[in-house]
Scaffold this motif. Structure first.
Motif, PDB file in Angstrom:
ATOM      1  N   ALA A   9     108.714   7.270  49.182  1.00  0.00           N
ATOM      2  CA  ALA A   9     110.080   7.720  48.917  1.00  0.00           C
ATOM      3  C   ALA A   9     110.593   7.234  47.573  1.00  0.00           C
ATOM      4  O   ALA A   9     110.481   6.048  47.236  1.00  0.00           O
ATOM      5  CB  ALA A   9     111.004   7.241  50.030  1.00  0.00           C
ATOM      6  N   THR A  24     109.613  12.389  47.604  1.00  0.00           N
ATOM      7  CA  THR A  24     108.544  11.394  47.506  1.00  0.00           C
ATOM      8  C   THR A  24     107.735  11.616  46.231  1.00  0.00           C
ATOM      9  O   THR A  24     107.751  12.704  45.640  1.00  0.00           O
ATOM     10  CB  THR A  24     107.608  11.470  48.724  1.00  0.00           C
ATOM     11  OG1 THR A  24     107.034  12.788  48.800  1.00  0.00           O
ATOM     12  CG2 THR A  24     108.364  11.192  50.016  1.00  0.00           C
ATOM     13  N   ASN A  70     109.637  -0.801  47.535  1.00  0.00           N
ATOM     14  CA  ASN A  70     111.093  -0.728  47.518  1.00  0.00           C
ATOM     15  C   ASN A  70     111.660  -2.039  48.044  1.00  0.00           C
ATOM     16  O   ASN A  70     110.926  -2.880  48.570  1.00  0.00           O
ATOM     17  CB  ASN A  70     111.581   0.450  48.370  1.00  0.00           C
ATOM     18  CG  ASN A  70     110.897   0.503  49.724  1.00  0.00           C
ATOM     19  OD1 ASN A  70     111.029  -0.402  50.553  1.00  0.00           O
ATOM     20  ND2 ASN A  70     110.131   1.579  49.964  1.00  0.00           N
ATOM     21  N   ILE A 127     108.365   4.995  53.457  1.00  0.00           N
ATOM     22  CA  ILE A 127     109.003   3.734  53.105  1.00  0.00           C
ATOM     23  C   ILE A 127     107.956   2.627  52.925  1.00  0.00           C
ATOM     24  O   ILE A 127     107.985   1.878  51.953  1.00  0.00           O
ATOM     25  CB  ILE A 127     110.038   3.324  54.178  1.00  0.00           C
ATOM     26  CG1 ILE A 127     111.079   4.427  54.363  1.00  0.00           C
ATOM     27  CG2 ILE A 127     110.706   2.003  53.810  1.00  0.00           C
ATOM     28  CD1 ILE A 127     111.890   4.749  53.122  1.00  0.00           C
ATOM     29  N   ASP A 170     119.017   4.229  46.458  1.00  0.00           N
ATOM     30  CA  ASP A 170     118.196   5.416  46.216  1.00  0.00           C
ATOM     31  C   ASP A 170     117.883   6.152  47.506  1.00  0.00           C
ATOM     32  O   ASP A 170     117.794   7.386  47.526  1.00  0.00           O
ATOM     33  CB  ASP A 170     116.886   5.009  45.537  1.00  0.00           C
ATOM     34  CG  ASP A 170     117.117   4.276  44.241  1.00  0.00           C
ATOM     35  OD1 ASP A 170     117.326   4.942  43.214  1.00  0.00           O
ATOM     36  OD2 ASP A 170     117.118   3.027  44.250  1.00  0.00           O
ATOM     37  N   VAL A 171     117.669   5.390  48.586  1.00  0.00           N
ATOM     38  CA  VAL A 171     117.285   5.966  49.876  1.00  0.00           C
ATOM     39  C   VAL A 171     118.242   5.456  50.948  1.00  0.00           C
ATOM     40  O   VAL A 171     118.480   4.251  51.052  1.00  0.00           O
ATOM     41  CB  VAL A 171     115.835   5.582  50.261  1.00  0.00           C
ATOM     42  CG1 VAL A 171     115.474   6.153  51.634  1.00  0.00           C
ATOM     43  CG2 VAL A 171     114.855   6.079  49.204  1.00  0.00           C
ATOM     44  N   LEU A 183     114.963  13.951  51.331  1.00  0.00           N
ATOM     45  CA  LEU A 183     114.005  12.936  50.897  1.00  0.00           C
ATOM     46  C   LEU A 183     113.019  13.513  49.880  1.00  0.00           C
ATOM     47  O   LEU A 183     112.414  14.569  50.098  1.00  0.00           O
ATOM     48  CB  LEU A 183     113.232  12.394  52.101  1.00  0.00           C
ATOM     49  CG  LEU A 183     112.417  11.125  51.831  1.00  0.00           C
ATOM     50  CD1 LEU A 183     113.348   9.933  51.586  1.00  0.00           C
ATOM     51  CD2 LEU A 183     111.486  10.826  52.999  1.00  0.00           C
ATOM     52  N   MET A 228     118.659   5.273  55.009  1.00  0.00           N
ATOM     53  CA  MET A 228     117.839   5.369  56.220  1.00  0.00           C
ATOM     54  C   MET A 228     118.679   4.924  57.432  1.00  0.00           C
ATOM     55  O   MET A 228     118.468   3.840  57.990  1.00  0.00           O
ATOM     56  CB  MET A 228     116.574   4.532  56.071  1.00  0.00           C
ATOM     57  CG  MET A 228     115.565   4.754  57.183  1.00  0.00           C
ATOM     58  SD  MET A 228     113.896   4.150  56.760  1.00  0.00           S
ATOM     59  CE  MET A 228     114.180   2.392  56.589  1.00  0.00           C
ATOM     60  N   VAL A 245     116.772   0.633  49.440  1.00  0.00           N
ATOM     61  CA  VAL A 245     116.897   1.357  50.707  1.00  0.00           C
ATOM     62  C   VAL A 245     118.032   0.756  51.534  1.00  0.00           C
ATOM     63  O   VAL A 245     118.074  -0.460  51.754  1.00  0.00           O
ATOM     64  CB  VAL A 245     115.583   1.289  51.511  1.00  0.00           C
ATOM     65  CG1 VAL A 245     115.716   2.057  52.827  1.00  0.00           C
ATOM     66  CG2 VAL A 245     114.423   1.836  50.686  1.00  0.00           C
ATOM     67  N   ARG A 285     113.801   8.871  46.558  1.00  0.00           N
ATOM     68  CA  ARG A 285     115.231   9.129  46.692  1.00  0.00           C
ATOM     69  C   ARG A 285     115.440  10.017  47.914  1.00  0.00           C
ATOM     70  O   ARG A 285     114.564  10.790  48.290  1.00  0.00           O
ATOM     71  CB  ARG A 285     115.755   9.828  45.431  1.00  0.00           C
ATOM     72  CG  ARG A 285     117.245  10.193  45.445  1.00  0.00           C
ATOM     73  CD  ARG A 285     117.625  10.848  44.130  1.00  0.00           C
ATOM     74  NE  ARG A 285     118.982  11.385  44.164  1.00  0.00           N
ATOM     75  CZ  ARG A 285     120.074  10.670  43.902  1.00  0.00           C
ATOM     76  NH1 ARG A 285     119.961   9.390  43.579  1.00  0.00           N
ATOM     77  NH2 ARG A 285     121.268  11.229  43.943  1.00  0.00           N
TER      78      ARG A 285
END
Length: 299
Positions: A220, A214, A121, A67, A171-172, A212, A174, A151, A222
């Motif tokens: 990252a 990268t 991000n 991240i 996209d991510v 995940l 967490m 994120v 996605r």
């Protein structure tokens, strides 16, 4: 092209904004289902209205390596929270509402300014109760050129119905996975069903973005990254978290964290009013690897 850009250009994002606006008019945005009219200024457990309260926004180098990368994560910390964790490590923001209300246009400019600063991000911290505001701000940010991954950095107490409205926006994901036991959630976070809700939410997150992924720099692009903060006497609860994460995918990125300190109201509780044993994090990480998780990290 990011999916959120496609959603914006197709008009689909505006439809979803409308859906979220209807939801917050009798708010069931999260599993609390307070049913207050946030558009009229009513406040529920999270204490949020229609406009977001922002505690801080900055380049952050202290997140997980995928991240933060080398250039940092563009974090926007929202005030308030739908959980009431007695040990909250950011209690000034989540429980004492440090911060100030901002408009949607200002929120969009924060995203752009962080992207221009070189952040990998835009990292929305505690977004569960602010997703309406995020989506309202997103079209203007896209018009201004937003293109980095988004994120969703939450406490894990998220509604699957709301997450489905967000499909393609983030996209991510967490999330925290605080407890594998709902009695712990009731005692320490004020919700009776944390474990069941968090598991369902994390499964939905994984359905949307998968494991995940990268880029060549290890940053990252996605996917899902799960966090578990080890509490004192956490062994059985932590193992349940590990087993649940494994059942979602053996390739789930799991960060087992040792940052716990007895902050906020935790110092008054004999069970969590101390630091965890130094071996707790290593032991839980070793257990996760023995069980077959392939991407286990610990601070």
């Amino acid at each position: 092209m990011r999916r959120y850009v496609e959603l914006c250009r197709s008009g689909e994002l505006h439809r979803r904004i409308g859906a979220l606006e209807r939801i917050i008019a009798s708010c069931t945005l999260c599993p609390r289902s307070c049913r207050v009219d946030r558009t009229a200024g009513e406040r529920g457990v999270c204490r949020a209205g229609a406009l977001p309260r922002v505690a801080s926004w900055s380049i952050h180098h202290g997140e997980e390596r995928p991240i933060s990368g080398r250039r940092g994560s563009g974090t926007i910390f929202f005030s308030g929270c739908n959980l009431s964790c007695v040990f909250c490590q950011n209690y000034e923001i989540s429980q004492l509402d440090l911060g100030h209300e901002v408009g949607f246009e200002r929120l969009s400019r924060m995203m752009i300014e962080l992207q221009k600063a070189g952040c990998h991000n835009i990292n929305f911290v505690t977004p569960t109760h602010t997703v309406y505001a995020i989506l309202r701000a997103l079209p203007e940010a896209v018009r201004r050129g937003l293109s980095v991954p988004l994120v969703y950095n939450s406490g894990g107490y998220d509604s699957t119905s709301t997450l489905k409205i967000l499909d393609g926006v983030f996209d991510v994901y967490m999330p925290d996975f605080k407890y594998g036991s709902s009695p712990s959630g009731a005692r320490f976070s004020g919700v009776e069903d944390y474990a069941e809700v968090a598991e369902a939410a994390i499964r939905e997150m994984h359905r949307q973005v998968g494991d995940l992924v990268t880029d060549e720099r290890g940053v990252a692009e996605r996917g899902l990254l799960v966090r578990h903060l080890v509490l004192p006497g956490d062994a059985a609860v932590g193992k349940t978290v590990v087993d649940t994460v494994l059942s979602i995918s053996p390739d789930t990125y799991l960060n087992i964290m040792d940052q716990y300190r007895p902050l906020f109201r935790a110092s008054h509780d004999p069970d969590i009013g101390r630091r965890p044993n130094a071996d707790s994090v290593r032991s839980l990480a070793a257990y996760a690897r023995r069980r077959g998780l392939t991407r286990v990290y610990h601070d």
